[in-house]
Design a protein around this motif. Structure first.
Motif, PDB file in Angstrom:
ATOM      1  N   ILE A   1     -32.618  10.546 -12.200  1.00 34.52           N
ATOM      2  CA  ILE A   1     -32.527   9.147 -12.599  1.00 34.52           C
ATOM      3  C   ILE A   1     -31.081   8.688 -12.482  1.00 34.52           C
ATOM      4  O   ILE A   1     -30.154   9.415 -12.868  1.00 34.52           O
ATOM      5  CB  ILE A   1     -33.007   8.944 -14.049  1.00 34.52           C
ATOM      6  CG1 ILE A   1     -34.382   9.553 -14.238  1.00 34.52           C
ATOM      7  CG2 ILE A   1     -33.024   7.465 -14.410  1.00 34.52           C
ATOM      8  CD1 ILE A   1     -34.803   9.644 -15.683  1.00 34.52           C
ATOM      9  N   ARG A   2     -30.905   7.470 -11.970  1.00 36.91           N
ATOM     10  CA  ARG A   2     -29.588   6.831 -11.963  1.00 36.91           C
ATOM     11  C   ARG A   2     -29.721   5.428 -12.528  1.00 36.91           C
ATOM     12  O   ARG A   2     -30.674   4.716 -12.218  1.00 36.91           O
ATOM     13  CB  ARG A   2     -28.984   6.811 -10.556  1.00 36.91           C
ATOM     14  CG  ARG A   2     -28.578   8.210 -10.115  1.00 36.91           C
ATOM     15  CD  ARG A   2     -27.729   8.253  -8.888  1.00 36.91           C
ATOM     16  NE  ARG A   2     -27.344   9.622  -8.609  1.00 36.91           N
ATOM     17  CZ  ARG A   2     -26.702  10.023  -7.519  1.00 36.91           C
ATOM     18  NH1 ARG A   2     -26.367   9.124  -6.612  1.00 36.91           N
ATOM     19  NH2 ARG A   2     -26.382  11.293  -7.348  1.00 36.91           N
TER      20      ARG A   2
ATOM     21  N   GLY B   1     -30.404   2.013   1.091  1.00 37.52           N
ATOM     22  CA  GLY B   1     -30.092   3.127   0.207  1.00 37.52           C
ATOM     23  C   GLY B   1     -30.290   4.496   0.812  1.00 37.52           C
ATOM     24  O   GLY B   1     -30.460   5.484   0.098  1.00 37.52           O
TER      25      GLY B   1
ATOM     26  N   THR C   1     -36.172   9.359  -8.838  1.00 42.44           N
ATOM     27  CA  THR C   1     -36.660  10.227  -7.769  1.00 42.44           C
ATOM     28  C   THR C   1     -37.505  11.329  -8.377  1.00 42.44           C
ATOM     29  O   THR C   1     -37.021  12.116  -9.199  1.00 42.44           O
ATOM     30  CB  THR C   1     -35.493  10.850  -6.976  1.00 42.44           C
ATOM     31  OG1 THR C   1     -34.683   9.812  -6.428  1.00 42.44           O
ATOM     32  CG2 THR C   1     -36.018  11.716  -5.844  1.00 42.44           C
TER      33      THR C   1
ATOM     34  N   HIS D   1     -26.370  -3.785 -11.681  1.00 44.41           N
ATOM     35  CA  HIS D   1     -25.930  -4.274 -10.377  1.00 44.41           C
ATOM     36  C   HIS D   1     -25.208  -5.613 -10.477  1.00 44.41           C
ATOM     37  O   HIS D   1     -24.371  -5.937  -9.624  1.00 44.41           O
ATOM     38  CB  HIS D   1     -27.123  -4.392  -9.435  1.00 44.41           C
ATOM     39  CG  HIS D   1     -27.764  -3.074  -9.117  1.00 44.41           C
ATOM     40  ND1 HIS D   1     -27.169  -2.125  -8.313  1.00 44.41           N
ATOM     41  CD2 HIS D   1     -28.942  -2.528  -9.520  1.00 44.41           C
ATOM     42  CE1 HIS D   1     -27.952  -1.055  -8.218  1.00 44.41           C
ATOM     43  NE2 HIS D   1     -29.035  -1.279  -8.942  1.00 44.41           N
TER      44      HIS D   1
ATOM     45  N   HIS E   1     -34.105  -1.714 -14.794  1.00 42.93           N
ATOM     46  CA  HIS E   1     -34.854  -0.692 -14.068  1.00 42.93           C
ATOM     47  C   HIS E   1     -33.928   0.320 -13.384  1.00 42.93           C
ATOM     48  O   HIS E   1     -33.033  -0.063 -12.627  1.00 42.93           O
ATOM     49  CB  HIS E   1     -35.769  -1.352 -13.038  1.00 42.93           C
ATOM     50  CG  HIS E   1     -36.712  -2.329 -13.662  1.00 42.93           C
ATOM     51  ND1 HIS E   1     -36.406  -3.664 -13.810  1.00 42.93           N
ATOM     52  CD2 HIS E   1     -37.931  -2.153 -14.225  1.00 42.93           C
ATOM     53  CE1 HIS E   1     -37.405  -4.283 -14.411  1.00 42.93           C
ATOM     54  NE2 HIS E   1     -38.346  -3.385 -14.681  1.00 42.93           N
ATOM     55  N   PRO E   2     -34.176   1.609 -13.643  1.00 40.23           N
ATOM     56  CA  PRO E   2     -33.366   2.660 -13.025  1.00 40.23           C
ATOM     57  C   PRO E   2     -33.875   3.024 -11.635  1.00 40.23           C
ATOM     58  O   PRO E   2     -34.988   2.660 -11.244  1.00 40.23           O
ATOM     59  CB  PRO E   2     -33.557   3.833 -13.987  1.00 40.23           C
ATOM     60  CG  PRO E   2     -34.953   3.645 -14.500  1.00 40.23           C
ATOM     61  CD  PRO E   2     -35.158   2.138 -14.586  1.00 40.23           C
ATOM     62  N   ASP E   3     -33.071   3.765 -10.899  1.00 42.57           N
ATOM     63  CA  ASP E   3     -33.524   4.421  -9.676  1.00 42.57           C
ATOM     64  C   ASP E   3     -34.072   5.785 -10.078  1.00 42.57           C
ATOM     65  O   ASP E   3     -33.375   6.574 -10.735  1.00 42.57           O
ATOM     66  CB  ASP E   3     -32.372   4.596  -8.685  1.00 42.57           C
ATOM     67  CG  ASP E   3     -31.875   3.266  -8.143  1.00 42.57           C
ATOM     68  OD1 ASP E   3     -32.679   2.328  -8.052  1.00 42.57           O
ATOM     69  OD2 ASP E   3     -30.677   3.177  -7.814  1.00 42.57           O
TER      70      ASP E   3
ATOM     71  N   CYS F   1     -22.242   4.439 -11.873  1.00 40.54           N
ATOM     72  CA  CYS F   1     -23.565   4.682 -12.445  1.00 40.54           C
ATOM     73  C   CYS F   1     -23.512   5.870 -13.396  1.00 40.54           C
ATOM     74  O   CYS F   1     -22.492   6.564 -13.493  1.00 40.54           O
ATOM     75  CB  CYS F   1     -24.609   4.927 -11.347  1.00 40.54           C
ATOM     76  SG  CYS F   1     -24.444   6.514 -10.493  1.00 40.54           S
TER      77      CYS F   1
END
Length: 220
Positions: free
Chosen positions: A69-70, A146, A61, A74, A57-59, A27
């Protein structure tokens, strides 16, 4: 799509001017220093709009002082051009909002477990960490929720004499690695093996427990 990993990923970030972002295993990550919750919330809303428009779409927080952001693809298990494009758009949105990034922050914790018996022990670790003994993919225990750091199994020969089985891998930006290693040594650690640096450097604490400081530099 081209999958960017290792040094190739670092080169892509550099060539595309994505200085806000750091390459991590599988990532890219960034931290934007919003300074307050409302600014962070506005930035997250803008990221959401960009992600919806891109269909990617990112992850994200959101905390009071920053947004983490990550990004990864996938379906390929790696970073692709989709991630790099969205990363650039996110950086532009942050800059427009007057929000700066701290590219020294992104890091990733992994746990490596040496074993000659992965098939025998992997279900136990999967059940312990995720509640489902089947959450094993290749050498990895994967947590669908996760919540857990990645645990992976490193093949080794059987040892009659007990030795350290579990070690910590800390992936950091290549520019941060020397400082992180120096801090660990100043705190009482020793460098055990730096023959593979900057990809990884093996350190040990005063009791001999080993850990690795890892980067993507020089990796395939």
């Amino acid at each position: 799509m081209t999958a960017y990993t290792g040094q190739k990923l670092l080169d892509a970030l550099d060539s595309q001017g994505l200085g806000d972002w750091q390459g991590l295993p599988d990532c890219i990550g960034a931290r934007f220093l919003t300074g307050d919750f409302a600014t962070g919330l506005d930035l997250v809303a803008e990221i959401g709009s960009l992600a919806e428009a891109a269909g990617h779409h990112p992850d994200v927080t959101l905390t009071f002082p920053h947004v983490d952001i990550r990004l990864t693809s996938h379906d390929t298990g790696a970073v692709t051009e989709r991630d790099l494009n969205l990363a650039g758009q996110i950086s532009e949105a942050a800059a427009s909002a007057g929000v700066k990034a701290d590219p020294t922050i992104p890091a990733l914790l992994e746990l490596g477990l040496d074993t000659a018996n992965q098939d025998a022990i992997a279900p136990f670790w999967a059940a312990l960490l995720t509640g489902d003994a089947s959450n094993v993919s290749g050498p990895d225990v994967v947590d669908p929720a996760g919540q857990m750091p990645l645990l992976w199994f490193q093949d080794c020969e059987e040892h009659e004499v007990p030795h350290q089985r579990l070690h910590v891998d800390v992936s950091v930006p290549a520019a941060v690695a020397p400082e992180r290693i120096r801090a660990a040594v100043d705190a009482g650690g020793t460098i055990v093996d730096e023959s593979q640096a900057p990809s990884f450097t093996v350190l040990a604490d005063a009791d001999g427990n080993r850990a690795c400081v890892c980067t993507l530099a020089g990796r395939p």
